[in-house]
Write a protein that holds these residues in place. Structure first.
Motif, PDB file in Angstrom:
ATOM      1  N   TRP A   1       0.828  -1.205   0.000  1.00 11.95           N
ATOM      2  CA  TRP A   1       0.000   0.000   0.000  1.00 11.95           C
ATOM      3  C   TRP A   1       0.866   1.260   0.000  1.00 11.95           C
TER       4      TRP A   1
ATOM      5  N   HIS B   1      -4.584   3.206  -5.809  1.00 14.97           N
ATOM      6  CA  HIS B   1      -5.044   3.594  -4.467  1.00 14.97           C
ATOM      7  C   HIS B   1      -6.492   4.055  -4.511  1.00 14.97           C
ATOM      8  N   ASN B   2      -6.803   4.917  -5.458  1.00 12.84           N
ATOM      9  CA  ASN B   2      -8.167   5.457  -5.564  1.00 12.84           C
ATOM     10  C   ASN B   2      -9.172   4.366  -5.907  1.00 12.84           C
TER      11      ASN B   2
ATOM     12  N   LYS C   1     -15.325   1.661  -0.259  1.00 13.89           N
ATOM     13  CA  LYS C   1     -16.460   2.523   0.081  1.00 13.89           C
ATOM     14  C   LYS C   1     -17.772   1.928  -0.404  1.00 13.89           C
TER      15      LYS C   1
ATOM     16  N   LYS D   1      -9.840   2.372  -2.766  1.00 20.02           N
ATOM     17  CA  LYS D   1     -10.658   3.150  -1.835  1.00 20.02           C
ATOM     18  C   LYS D   1     -12.121   3.173  -2.288  1.00 20.02           C
TER      19      LYS D   1
END
Length: 504
Positions: free
Chosen positions: A482, A491-492, A499, A495
């Motif tokens: 990470w 990374h996005n 979510k 995420k």
């Protein structure tokens, strides 16, 4: 454009396929051994091994056909798939004829003059050999359907079909307990029946799922010749791999004896377990890589190539390092007696697997170009240098496990060679590869392994060391990935995925 969700889904299906096959195969082998006895099971293993060695035609042809079908889907959305499918069938039938001729001449000679089989079982061995060839030919006839399913990325079929296949093989093994007579021959006929049923499943699935593509021998001669040449160049790599596997075992046997061949066998089993998940990821991504390259989407192609390279490396590291750090204790749990130099063989094999995990994406990018003649010749020639180098270092008095030093050195050197070819033919920038793959995997490896490695030196109890170092590795390695091993876009994406799952 890259379909990441499809790759993730297909990776899951391929992983399930691998796990089921491995688990049931281990139990099936045990049942077959009990029913056939040591002698006949040894004959089955040796003869089956000969048939598998000679079936390198199949893997080479499968890679060629899948490449052409994936390109066809990318270029014309499958409008010309019937022509490709017919050309593939022409190639398969020619290859099957060549294989049978080769097997009947070379295979029978090897069986009669080289293989050590009790004289009273030679007739049975000859029948088993012929029935093994029937199974190989049936599986060759499955290749066009297999390649088409891979090209269309229907990986769920492979998971379901693997459940069917391993279940049928388990049933055939159990049925041996209900039969009398020459069980090894009965078992071979049952396996032929299983292979035929699996072929039927492929045919039915393709007819229902892929419309407009049917068996036909009305092939375009030029297209069939092109596929045949491509498969022929792939055969060179298969031959070099087989030559190394058999040759290295023979050299090891000459210098150190059969006990060290057992160590190599254990190391190869560890290799199969460690790289199985990596191969699932690569198998799921290969059709996408070929399609994106064929469509001329260079940015997406380079991004997917880099991503799969890193993921393959991380996955192999994650599975292999705990075994490497605790090899002696793991082997003592697994085996009654650890064969000579078994610990060193396993540790060095894992290092080889980690480095070799970077090879798959480089290989498939060259397959995508179709320009593989010089690539296959150069790579295969360099790989075969392992044999004389191994012989030389053994002559110089080096230890048995030093053959892995040669393997690791040659494999690392070949990554540089493969990268040069991909930069020339696929426009993969070497500087981008160094930034996007080499530096991240190196940084992640160093950062993740420090603390688990310290545990090995500081903790004396082997069980505690395994548990503690394994637990720490499961924390530090993902954290290192990470922090050091992902791009901003990745990374996005992670995420956003988390979510969405939280909201659900």
């Amino acid at each position: 454009m890259t379909d990441s969700k499809l790759i993730m889904k297909n990776t899951g299906f391929m992983a399930v396929r691998m796990l089921l096959s491995m688990a049931v195969s281990l139990y099936t082998s045990r049942v077959v051994l009990q029913q056939l006895g040591v002698t006949d099971f040894g004959i089955f293993t040796v003869i089956g091994g000969l048939a598998i060695i000679m079936s390198f035609f199949t893997s080479a042809l499968s890679a060629a056909i899948q490449r052409y079908m994936s390109v066809e889907l990318a270029v014309s959305k499958g409008k010309g798939m019937q022509g490709v499918f017919s050309a593939c069938w022409a190639c398969v039938l020619v290859m099957a004829g060549i294989f049978i001729l080769f097997a009947e001449v070379v295979g029978l000679w090897f069986l009669d003059t080289v293989v050590n089989i009790p004289p009273d079982r030679m007739d049975v061995a000859g029948i088993v050999f012929q029935l093994s060839l029937v199974i190989v030919v049936i599986e060759m006839l499955r290749v066009p359907y297999n390649a088409m399913i891979l090209a269309y990325e229907y990986m769920d079929f492979f998971a379901y079909n693997s459940i069917l296949e391993v279940a049928l093989k388990l049933i055939t093994a159990i049925m041996l307990s209900l039969t009398a007579g020459n069980k090894i021959i009965i078992y071979m006929f049952l396996l032929i029946g299983v292979a035929a049923l699996i072929n039927l499943a492929y045919v039915v699935y393709c007819r229902r799922k892929i419309s407009g593509v049917r068996f036909s021998l009305r092939a375009n001669h030029r297209q069939a010749v092109s596929i045949g040449k491509f498969a022929g160049w792939n055969v060179i790599t298969s031959i070099s791999d087989i030559a190394y596997q058999q040759g290295s075992g023979l050299i090891l046997n000459i210098f150190f004896g059969v006990g060290f061949n057992s160590s190599m066998g254990i190391a190869n089993q560890v290799k199969s377990a460690v790289v199985s998940f990596t191969r699932s990821v690569q198998s799921a991504a290969n059709p996408q890589i070929i399609k994106i390259f064929s469509a001329g989407e260079q940015n997406d192609f380079e991004m997917l190539f880099m991503r799969i390279s890193r993921i393959s490396f991380y996955l192999t590291m994650f599975l292999g390092i705990p075994v490497l750090l605790n090899a002696r204790y793991v082997l003592s749990l697994w085996l009654t007696v650890i064969p000579p130099a078994g610990v060193e063989f396993v540790q060095l094999m894992i290092i080889f697997c980690v480095i070799d995990s970077l090879v798959g994406p480089l290989w498939v990018t060259m397959q995508a170009t179709g320009k593989i003649a010089s690539y296959q010749i150069v790579v295969s020639t360099i790989w075969l240098l392992c044999l004389p180098l191994t012989y030389i270092i053994y002559k110089l008095g080096m230890p048995s496990y030093s053959l892995f030093w040669v393997m690791i050195f040659i494999d690392a050197s070949l990554i540089i060679v493969r990268l040069w070819f991909t930069s020339r033919f696929c426009r993969i920038r070497i500087s981008a590869y160094l930034r996007g793959v080499a530096l991240p995997v190196l940084a992640v490896s160093v950062a993740g392994i420090i603390v688990p490695a310290l545990c090995v030196f500081l903790i004396e109890n082997p069980l505690v060391c395994l548990l503690v170092s394994g637990a720490i590795w499961c924390l530090t390695f993902p954290a290192s990935i990470w922090a050091l091993g992902l791009t901003d876009a990745e990374h996005n994406a992670i995420k956003d995925f988390v979510k969405k799952k939280i909201k659900l």
